[in-house]
Enzyme design. Structure first.
Site, PDB file in Angstrom:
ATOM      1  N   CYS A 165       0.808  -1.225   0.000  1.00 29.15           N
ATOM      2  CA  CYS A 165       0.000   0.000   0.000  1.00 29.15           C
ATOM      3  C   CYS A 165       0.837   1.267   0.000  1.00 29.15           C
ATOM      4  CB  CYS A 165      -0.945  -0.004   1.197  1.00 29.15           C
ATOM      5  SG  CYS A 165      -1.959  -1.494   1.258  1.00 29.15           S
ATOM      6  N   HIS A 305      -2.680   7.359   6.952  1.00 32.25           N
ATOM      7  CA  HIS A 305      -2.950   6.073   6.295  1.00 32.25           C
ATOM      8  C   HIS A 305      -4.350   5.594   6.685  1.00 32.25           C
ATOM      9  CE1 HIS A 305      -2.049   2.424   4.224  1.00 32.25           C
ATOM     10  NE2 HIS A 305      -2.128   1.673   5.313  1.00 32.25           N
ATOM     11  N   LYS A 337      -9.655   7.699   3.202  1.00 31.53           N
ATOM     12  CA  LYS A 337     -10.092   6.329   2.932  1.00 31.53           C
ATOM     13  C   LYS A 337     -11.503   6.079   3.456  1.00 31.53           C
ATOM     14  CE  LYS A 337      -5.559   4.021   2.842  1.00 31.53           C
ATOM     15  NZ  LYS A 337      -4.663   5.161   3.180  1.00 31.53           N
ATOM     16  N   HIS A 342      -9.851   1.822   0.442  1.00 32.92           N
ATOM     17  CA  HIS A 342      -8.392   1.679   0.405  1.00 32.92           C
ATOM     18  C   HIS A 342      -7.979   1.241  -0.986  1.00 32.92           C
ATOM     19  CE1 HIS A 342      -4.362   1.101   1.388  1.00 32.92           C
ATOM     20  NE2 HIS A 342      -4.431   0.238   2.384  1.00 32.92           N
TER      21      HIS A 342
END
Length: 417
Positions: A165, A305, A337, A342
């Protein structure tokens, strides 16, 4: 050697909440969820039956039918978002020195749909190995960067980055370094991913990584909420065009932001779980600040994140508080997200664009789907819940972390001559 200053002069986005940069930003600003029941295949037998799919992507808007058949969706998405970014430049690439323009592209998995289709066809056949001659060229992870370079005749540095990722953030950092060191005048960079298929959803279900909130897909991605239960799979692409500042000024380019620095670290802890004390996340943000010659007081926004997983969200926030100290309570933090899902290897690119647009517009995109406070998070933190907030953003930091313990941070700053 005097290091070059690097700026962003072109943007392109293909996301579950908007298929252009303006539409993507509008979706983020208005807190739109891209999650819905899966339409790509019959997901009724799967634990997770929803995802953040692209809503109106038609390959024939970008390719003729014959060309489209030679491209895996992840490469189609890469080319589509890059087309928008190239058009955004205000100059034809053919008018520039294309020997000095390169491509670094990130993807975590690459041509998963192609692999699934070919292996399924072989398994269902008579055992004779009849594979499509485009099987390997469609599947390999570097093929998107190759296609972008061939489409525009770009003969500078060209390769792919793969760090799960963190892949497209790695691509952005590498591109930044190549320009800063004088190896290129301009770089096309970003990432794409296309994993919404049986093996993608099934594989992440087997890891217990995905939310299973099938009764309410649109609220399933809920970073920092007490009841978060996993991430929501997304697909799409984001493209940034980075340029040597002097090269950009010489052609009168529009400048979105300046790239100030990047950081890369490893947790060296576990194949999927972050370090319990957030050590890798803390180290990578510290490295990015040092690389940029900045301090914690210079950062106004962190696009985290923030995947909506029980174990990932607390460690990242702990790292922010440990590094930023009291400053952590005076910045905005949000996870986009919560809206896009994601995008795995494409996450860094689309979230970098969100960070840049926050600088441009003076608006912090929200973390939507917050219902119940989690006592693990200090209530003094501004996690930008549910509604966008107006704020001048002088500089933004964007985090992406990947399976394998890969951590990346990039810092963008409002451009000032």
């Amino acid at each position: 050697m005097q290091l070059k200053r690097v700026v962003v002069t072109g943007l392109g986005a293909l996301t579950p909440v908007g298929s252009t940069v303006p539409d993507y930003w509008d979706g983020l600003e208005n807190g739109v969820s891209g999650a819905a029941k899966i339409t790509r295949f019959d997901a009724s037998r799967f634990k997770t039956q929803f995802a953040c799919e692209l809503k109106d992507f038609n390959p024939e808007d970008y390719f003729d039918r014959k060309e489209a058949r030679k491209l895996d969706p992840f490469a189609q998405y890469a080319i589509a978002s890059t087309q928008e970014a190239v058009n955004d430049l205000g100059v034809s690439l053919s008018e520039l020195n294309t020997d000095r323009i390169g491509v670094v592209w990130g993807t975590g998995i690459g041509g998963l749909k192609t692999f699934l289709d070919e292996v399924t066809a072989f398994a269902n056949g008579d055992g004779t190995p009849r594979f499509n001659p485009f099987f390997i060229p469609k599947m390999i992870l570097d093929i998107a960067s190759g296609h972008i370079s061939m489409r525009y005749g770009l003969r500078g540095p060209n390769y792919a980055t793969t760090s799960a990722c963190a892949s497209s953030n790695n691509a952005i950092i590498d591109s930044f370094y190549l320009i800063r060191m004088g190896k290129a005048d301009m770089m096309v960079t970003g990432g794409s991913e296309a994993i919404i298929n049986e093996v993608g959803i099934g594989g992440f279900n087997a890891m217990h990584a995905l939310s299973t909130r099938n009764d309410s897909p649109e609220t399933a991605s809920r970073p920092f909420d007490l009841d978060r239960d996993g991430f929501v799979a997304g697909e799409g692409a984001g493209t940034l065009i980075l340029e040597d500042l002097e090269h950009a000024k010489a052609r009168g380019a529009k400048i979105y932001a300046e790239v100030m620095g990047g950081g890369m670290s490893a947790d060296a802890h576990h194949i999927t779980a972050p370090h319990p004390e957030g050590r890798g996340a803390l180290n990578v943000m510290k490295m990015a600040l040092e690389d940029a010659g900045m301090t914690v007081d210079d950062i106004d926004y962190i696009n985290v994140h923030g995947t909506s997983t029980p174990v990932g969200d607390p460690q990242e926030i702990k790292a922010i508080v440990d590094l930023f100290g009291e400053r952590a309570f005076n910045i905005n933090i949000s996870s986009t997200k919560s809206m896009t899902g994601h995008l795995l290897g494409a996450a860094g690119a689309v979230e970098a664009i969100a960070s840049i647009m926050a600088i441009q517009r003076g608006i912090i995109p929200p973390t939507i789907n917050h219902f119940t406070d989690d006592p693990a998070f200090d209530p003094r933190l501004n996690l930008t819940f549910n509604k966008a907030q107006k704020r001048e953003v002088r500089a933004a930091l964007s985090n992406t972390f990947g399976f394998g313990g890969h951590n990346t941070s990039v810092i963008f700053k409002k451009y000032n001559e």
